[in-house]
Design an enzyme around this catalytic site. Structure first.
Site, PDB file in Angstrom:
ATOM      1  N   ARG A  57      -3.455  22.360 -11.534  1.00 33.43           N
ATOM      2  CA  ARG A  57      -2.477  21.276 -12.105  1.00 33.43           C
ATOM      3  C   ARG A  57      -2.955  20.946 -13.467  1.00 33.43           C
ATOM      4  O   ARG A  57      -2.083  20.622 -14.442  1.00 33.43           O
ATOM      5  CB  ARG A  57      -2.289  20.043 -11.232  1.00 33.43           C
ATOM      6  N   LYS A  90       2.397  11.956 -10.004  1.00 31.97           N
ATOM      7  CA  LYS A  90       1.646  10.928 -11.174  1.00 31.97           C
ATOM      8  C   LYS A  90       2.411   9.719 -11.444  1.00 31.97           C
ATOM      9  O   LYS A  90       3.468   9.940 -12.100  1.00 31.97           O
ATOM     10  CB  LYS A  90       1.528  11.731 -12.394  1.00 31.97           C
ATOM     11  N   ARG A 100       0.840  -1.030   0.104  1.00 32.94           N
ATOM     12  CA  ARG A 100       0.069  -0.031  -0.118  1.00 32.94           C
ATOM     13  C   ARG A 100       0.964   1.198   0.029  1.00 32.94           C
ATOM     14  O   ARG A 100       0.474   2.326   0.257  1.00 32.94           O
ATOM     15  CB  ARG A 100      -1.023   0.075   1.393  1.00 32.94           C
ATOM     16  N   HIS A 126      -2.503  12.605 -26.251  1.00 31.01           N
ATOM     17  CA  HIS A 126      -2.616  11.291 -25.668  1.00 31.01           C
ATOM     18  C   HIS A 126      -3.489  10.643 -26.789  1.00 31.01           C
ATOM     19  O   HIS A 126      -3.395   9.312 -27.023  1.00 31.01           O
ATOM     20  CB  HIS A 126      -3.461  11.221 -24.473  1.00 31.01           C
ATOM     21  N   GLU A 131       8.305  19.604 -23.700  1.00 31.96           N
ATOM     22  CA  GLU A 131       7.360  19.894 -22.249  1.00 31.96           C
ATOM     23  C   GLU A 131       8.080  21.081 -21.739  1.00 31.96           C
ATOM     24  O   GLU A 131       7.383  21.719 -21.045  1.00 31.96           O
ATOM     25  CB  GLU A 131       7.787  18.633 -21.394  1.00 31.96           C
ATOM     26  N   GLU A 151      -4.673  17.356  -8.754  1.00 34.73           N
ATOM     27  CA  GLU A 151      -5.358  17.903 -10.018  1.00 34.73           C
ATOM     28  C   GLU A 151      -6.697  18.330  -9.968  1.00 34.73           C
ATOM     29  O   GLU A 151      -7.500  17.655 -10.728  1.00 34.73           O
ATOM     30  CB  GLU A 151      -4.975  17.074 -11.282  1.00 34.73           C
ATOM     31  N   LYS A 158       6.593  23.242 -12.058  1.00 31.21           N
ATOM     32  CA  LYS A 158       5.956  22.068 -11.932  1.00 31.21           C
ATOM     33  C   LYS A 158       5.770  21.794 -10.249  1.00 31.21           C
ATOM     34  O   LYS A 158       4.998  21.658  -9.715  1.00 31.21           O
ATOM     35  CB  LYS A 158       6.677  20.905 -12.297  1.00 31.21           C
ATOM     36  N   ASN A 177      -1.572  19.679 -18.620  1.00 26.22           N
ATOM     37  CA  ASN A 177      -1.885  19.035 -19.580  1.00 26.22           C
ATOM     38  C   ASN A 177      -2.169  19.862 -20.971  1.00 26.22           C
ATOM     39  O   ASN A 177      -2.838  19.035 -21.916  1.00 26.22           O
ATOM     40  CB  ASN A 177      -3.235  18.302 -19.306  1.00 26.22           C
ATOM     41  N   HIS A 183      -1.811  17.940 -24.327  1.00 21.23           N
ATOM     42  CA  HIS A 183      -2.189  16.259 -23.928  1.00 21.23           C
ATOM     43  C   HIS A 183      -3.326  15.582 -24.235  1.00 21.23           C
ATOM     44  O   HIS A 183      -3.265  14.592 -24.616  1.00 21.23           O
ATOM     45  CB  HIS A 183      -1.972  16.228 -22.380  1.00 21.23           C
ATOM     46  N   HIS A 219       6.053  10.647 -26.637  1.00 21.70           N
ATOM     47  CA  HIS A 219       5.051  11.428 -25.875  1.00 21.70           C
ATOM     48  C   HIS A 219       5.485  12.944 -26.085  1.00 21.70           C
ATOM     49  O   HIS A 219       4.577  13.547 -26.441  1.00 21.70           O
ATOM     50  CB  HIS A 219       5.487  10.811 -24.444  1.00 21.70           C
TER      51      HIS A 219
END
Ligand code: NAD
Ligand code: GLY
Length: 365
Positions: free
Chosen positions: A245, A147, A125, A256, A189, A241, A231, A249, A252, A270
């Site tokens: 945040r 993330k 966990r 994506h 990026e 997010e 960041k 993206n 993205h 990417h």
């Protein structure tokens, strides 16, 4: 502080430091400092391990001889960021006998960082993860902010967790072995931060394109530190997010969709997909009357200057891309959600974007 050594602190519930500089993968004291327990599993890929794994292991052994170190190497590339490979990291932790105070050390690009980070989030966990990013993209983005995820055929990063690292150690010397194409992907990026939040940085990137593309150490370290500072600031204010945040993206949603539609194979990587995505998002913003066409064109020109792709790869259908977007994590029950652009350094999240407008932009592209 030397011109190429930087530290960025990330505050919040789980604070950590980002160390940036040359030669850090040999610095046993720095590498060992975040380790709490007796076990460490170094996860890497088939390109990075032969270059850097031995160096990291030797530095750790010299500093902490009693540490039990395991190694786990997977294939390189986005196609390896799978649930199956995630399972093999978990098995490697079990084999090592990793206890709750063990650490996963992610040595590689964003693929390794995301997958090893997710394994750290799940083992017992949640155990510590130290990120040792070796691509520019991982240094400026994926290693910071917690993330973690793997891809499934239906979409990118659909299975994952928020799990902040215990430390990020970015050895800028590792960028010397990075293929130029991957350096450019990371610069996409970097440009993203300028586009959404820092117009001065965007100008600096325009002025320093030649030096950055040539791999100038001091310029790269500055670009990494400034990107990480942005960041860090955003993710410490909004770790899960729920608000700002999402600005990270930018590009993205389109990007994506392109990556998923290509099947994570030989197409755009990417960073390249994000470059195309930023051009499309800027054009969509212009089509919706939020940004000027001139600004959208200037962003495209800057990306081209950095040798990045700016067009949707041939053979991808606009309708199929929009279908992918509906499954993107940024979509909501009510409709497509985009980070749209206002001008250099200014972006905002817009919900319920008209799919017909998105299709128009894709058809024009
Ligand atoms: P990557 O990890 O696939 O690395 C790119 C290539 O470079 C690989 O072939 C790798 O083996 C090789 N490589 C890495 N370091 C090297 C070095 N120093 N020398 C020589 N070769 C080296 O890709 P990436 O661009 O680093 O990361 C992309 C991934 O990051 C995507 O899966 C993306 O979803 C994820 N990502 C995550 C976040 C986040 O916040 N978690 C943010 C951005 C991107
Ligand atoms: N790369 C986007 C984020 O970390 O939120």
């Amino acid at each position: 502080m030397s011109d190429s050594l930087h530290t960025v602190e990330v505050s919040g519930a789980a604070p950590y430091a980002i160390h940036i500089g040359p030669g850090l993968l040999k610095d046993g004291a720095l590498l060992a400092a975040p380790l709490r327990g007796r076990h460490a599993l170094i996860v890497s890929d088939a390109n990075v391990a032969p270059l850097y794994l031995h160096r990291v292991e030797a530095a750790l052994r010299a500093e902490k001889p009693q540490l039990r170190i395991g190694r786990h190497v997977i294939g390189a590339g986005e196609a390896e960021k799978t649930l199956g490979n995630f399972g093999t990291v978990i098995e490697a932790l079990a084999e090592l006998g990793a206890t709750r105070d063990a650490t996963v050390i992610a040595l590689g690009g964003g693929v390794i960082g995301d997958m090893a980070g997710f394994a750290a989030a799940c083992w017992m966990r949640g155990i510590d993860c130290v990120q040792l990013p070796t691509t520019l993209l991982a240094m400026v983005d994926s290693s910071v902010g917690g993330k973690t995820a793997v891809d499934i055929p239906q979409g990118k990063n659909l299975v994952g967790a928020f799990h902040p690292p215990r430390a990020v150690i970015a050895d800028t010397s590792a960028l010397r072995t990075l293929p130029p194409r991957e350096l450019r992907a990371g610069l996409a990026e970097v440009i993203k931060y300028g586009a959404i939040i820092d117009a001065d940085f965007l100008n600096w990137l325009d002025a320093n394109a030649d030096g950055l593309l040539a791999g100038d150490d001091v310029l790269l370290a500055r670009a990494i530190a400034r990107s990480c500072a942005h960041k860090a600031a955003i993710t410490q204010r909004d770790p899960f997010e729920r608000g700002e945040r999402a600005l990270l993206n930018f590009g993205h949603t389109f990007g994506h969709a392109i990556e998923a539609e290509q099947g994570y194979g030989d197409g755009l990587n990417h960073g390249e997909a994000v470059a195309v995505g930023m051009v499309l998002a800027a054009r969509l913003s212009a089509a919706l009357g939020m940004a000027s066409r001139e600004d959208a064109e200037a962003l495209r020109t800057l990306l081209l200057r950095y040798g990045l792709p700016v067009d949707v790869p041939a053979g991808l259908s606009p309708e199929a891309l929009v279908a992918r977007m509906r499954l993107d994590k940024k979509a909501q029950a009510s409709g497509l959600r985009f980070v749209l652009w206002e001008s250099a350094g200014r972006a905002r999240v817009v919900a319920d974007v008209d799919e017909a407008k998105v299709l128009d932009v894709l058809h024009e592209a």
